[in-house]
Design a protein around this motif. Structure first.
Motif, mmCIF file in Angstrom:
data_model
loop_
_atom_site.group_PDB
_atom_site.id
_atom_site.type_symbol
_atom_site.label_atom_id
_atom_site.label_comp_id
_atom_site.label_asym_id
_atom_site.label_seq_id
_atom_site.Cartn_x
_atom_site.Cartn_y
_atom_site.Cartn_z
ATOM 1 N N ALA B 17 -0.524 -1.061 -8.415
ATOM 2 C CA ALA B 17 -1.353 0.076 -8.828
ATOM 3 C C ALA B 17 -1.830 0.852 -7.608
ATOM 4 C CB ALA B 17 -2.552 -0.410 -9.646
ATOM 5 N N PHE B 18 -2.288 2.093 -7.868
ATOM 6 C CA PHE B 18 -2.841 2.943 -6.812
ATOM 7 C C PHE B 18 -4.323 2.624 -6.635
ATOM 8 C CE2 PHE B 18 -2.676 6.633 -4.113
ATOM 9 C CZ PHE B 18 -3.966 7.158 -4.141
ATOM 10 N N LEU B 19 -4.756 2.570 -5.393
ATOM 11 C CA LEU B 19 -6.144 2.230 -5.093
ATOM 12 C C LEU B 19 -6.858 3.398 -4.428
ATOM 13 C CD1 LEU B 19 -8.533 0.156 -4.563
ATOM 14 C CD2 LEU B 19 -7.435 -0.239 -2.342
ATOM 15 N N GLY B 61 -0.508 0.098 5.130
ATOM 16 C CA GLY B 61 -0.327 0.873 3.909
ATOM 17 C C GLY B 61 -1.593 1.546 3.413
ATOM 18 N N PHE B 62 -2.724 1.233 4.022
ATOM 19 C CA PHE B 62 -3.992 1.880 3.681
ATOM 20 C C PHE B 62 -4.166 3.129 4.546
ATOM 21 C CE2 PHE B 62 -6.112 -1.243 1.023
ATOM 22 C CZ PHE B 62 -5.449 -2.416 1.330
ATOM 23 N N GLU B 76 -7.446 4.739 0.511
ATOM 24 C CA GLU B 76 -6.384 4.800 -0.483
ATOM 25 C C GLU B 76 -5.223 3.898 -0.085
ATOM 26 O OE1 GLU B 76 -6.873 9.349 -2.176
ATOM 27 O OE2 GLU B 76 -5.322 8.939 -0.689
ATOM 28 N N LYS B 77 -4.553 3.395 -1.108
ATOM 29 C CA LYS B 77 -3.293 2.688 -0.905
ATOM 30 C C LYS B 77 -2.424 2.943 -2.119
ATOM 31 C CE LYS B 77 -1.100 -1.617 0.479
ATOM 32 N NZ LYS B 77 -1.203 -3.062 0.790
ATOM 33 N N GLY B 78 -1.176 3.233 -1.869
ATOM 34 C CA GLY B 78 -0.299 3.639 -2.953
ATOM 35 C C GLY B 78 0.110 2.509 -3.886
ATOM 36 N N SER B 79 0.206 1.304 -3.362
ATOM 37 C CA SER B 79 0.699 0.184 -4.176
ATOM 38 C C SER B 79 0.056 -1.100 -3.656
ATOM 39 C CB SER B 79 2.227 0.105 -4.073
ATOM 40 O OG SER B 79 2.726 -1.021 -4.767
ATOM 41 N N SER B 83 -2.376 -9.922 -2.218
ATOM 42 C CA SER B 83 -2.949 -10.276 -0.920
ATOM 43 C C SER B 83 -3.978 -9.263 -0.412
ATOM 44 C CB SER B 83 -1.847 -10.432 0.123
ATOM 45 O OG SER B 83 -1.082 -9.236 0.216
ATOM 46 N N ASP B 84 -4.107 -8.125 -1.079
ATOM 47 C CA ASP B 84 -5.130 -7.136 -0.703
ATOM 48 C C ASP B 84 -6.491 -7.464 -1.306
ATOM 49 O OD1 ASP B 84 -2.691 -4.480 -1.049
ATOM 50 O OD2 ASP B 84 -3.320 -5.555 0.765
ATOM 51 N N SER B 85 -6.556 -8.469 -2.129
ATOM 52 C CA SER B 85 -7.830 -8.863 -2.738
ATOM 53 C C SER B 85 -8.818 -9.260 -1.648
ATOM 54 C CB SER B 85 -7.617 -10.036 -3.706
ATOM 55 O OG SER B 85 -6.765 -9.660 -4.765
ATOM 56 N N ALA B 86 -9.940 -8.568 -1.606
ATOM 57 C CA ALA B 86 -10.910 -8.754 -0.517
ATOM 58 C C ALA B 86 -12.112 -7.858 -0.802
ATOM 59 C CB ALA B 86 -10.293 -8.371 0.824
ATOM 60 N N VAL B 87 -13.099 -7.926 0.102
ATOM 61 C CA VAL B 87 -14.221 -6.988 0.054
ATOM 62 C C VAL B 87 -13.999 -5.946 1.141
ATOM 63 C CG1 VAL B 87 -16.716 -6.692 0.202
ATOM 64 C CG2 VAL B 87 -15.771 -8.796 -0.769
#
Lengths: 117, 115
Positions: B17-19, B61-62, B76-79, B83-87
């Motif tokens: 997903a896009f963030l 990628g951010f 933002e990050k496109g996908s 592993s991007d789960s974090a604060v």
């Protein structure tokens, strides 16, 4: 290379006791910073060192808090007569560039979790 | 005084997903802007930075663009990946009078990415 290290990783102490928290910055980094991370206040700046001197101590919450740095390297944050509201994660960071540089990047240690019972 | 406001979390997304994590700031002068990330059980890591208006910081990628006109620095990050789960923390350093040392942080946004 080695990052910023802090010890202990966890500290449980009784109210009224003194504690010392240690920070070893990255070798060659001239500036060192202390922050506090707590649930209520988020991340707060405490103090920074350029070399062994501390030009800004304005973030220290009370006179029970003090810090020193020796030899331009290791720093110790001391909390006297600890109170329950001192419970938090204490983070140390260091940077290679002078603290006043716009390009300054701070590298953080893993923190010391302090619990005052 | 300086302040940073981040969108409140938690944010939960599916993989790929896009963030977007919004960040706005208040500062006098010309601050440098940062995004830091804290993975579970680890310390804060610098993710990216921008030191002047219209600069774009990018890493892993951010990306985030320093927008002076809207005083924003949205991440933002496109996908996204699990592993991007974090604060994620938005921060600024005060550019006035050479006081770049003091980082002011937002409250942090917890991101959880599900497979």
């Amino acid at each position: 290379g080695a990052g910023v290290s802090q010890s202990p990783s966890n500290k449980v102490t009784e109210k009224g006791k003194d504690v010392e928290l240690r920070c070893d910055p990255i070798s060659g980094h001239t500036a060192l910073y202390w922050y506090r991370q707590s649930l209520g206040q988020g991340l707060e700046f405490l103090i920074y060192f350029q070399g062994n001197s501390a030009p800004d101590k304005s973030g220290l919450p009370s006179d029970r808090f003090s810090a020193e740095r020796t030899g331009g390297s290791v720093s110790t944050l001391t909390i006297q007569r600890t109170q329950q509201e001192d419970s938090a994660v204490y983070l140390c960071a260091s940077s290679f560039l002078a603290a006043t540089s716009p390009e300054n990047e701070q590298y953080f240690g893993p923190g010391t979790r302090l619990t005052v019972t | 005084g300086n302040s940073v406001t981040q969108m409140e979390g938690p944010v939960t997304l599916s993989e790929e997903a896009f963030l977007t994590i919004n960040c706005t700031y208040t500062a006098t002068g010309y601050p440098s802007l940062f995004w830091y990330v804290q993975y579970p059980g680890e310390g804060l890591q610098l993710l990216l930075k921008a030191t002047k208006a219209d600069d774009k910081g990018s890493n892993k990628g951010f990306e985030a663009t320093y927008r002076k006109e809207t005083t924003s620095f949205h991440l933002e990050k496109g996908s996204v990946q699990v592993s991007d789960s974090a604060v994620y923390f938005c921060a600024l350093s005060d550019g006035r009078g050479g006081s770049n040392y003091k980082l002011t942080f937002g409250k942090g946004t917890l991101l959880t990415v599900n497979p």
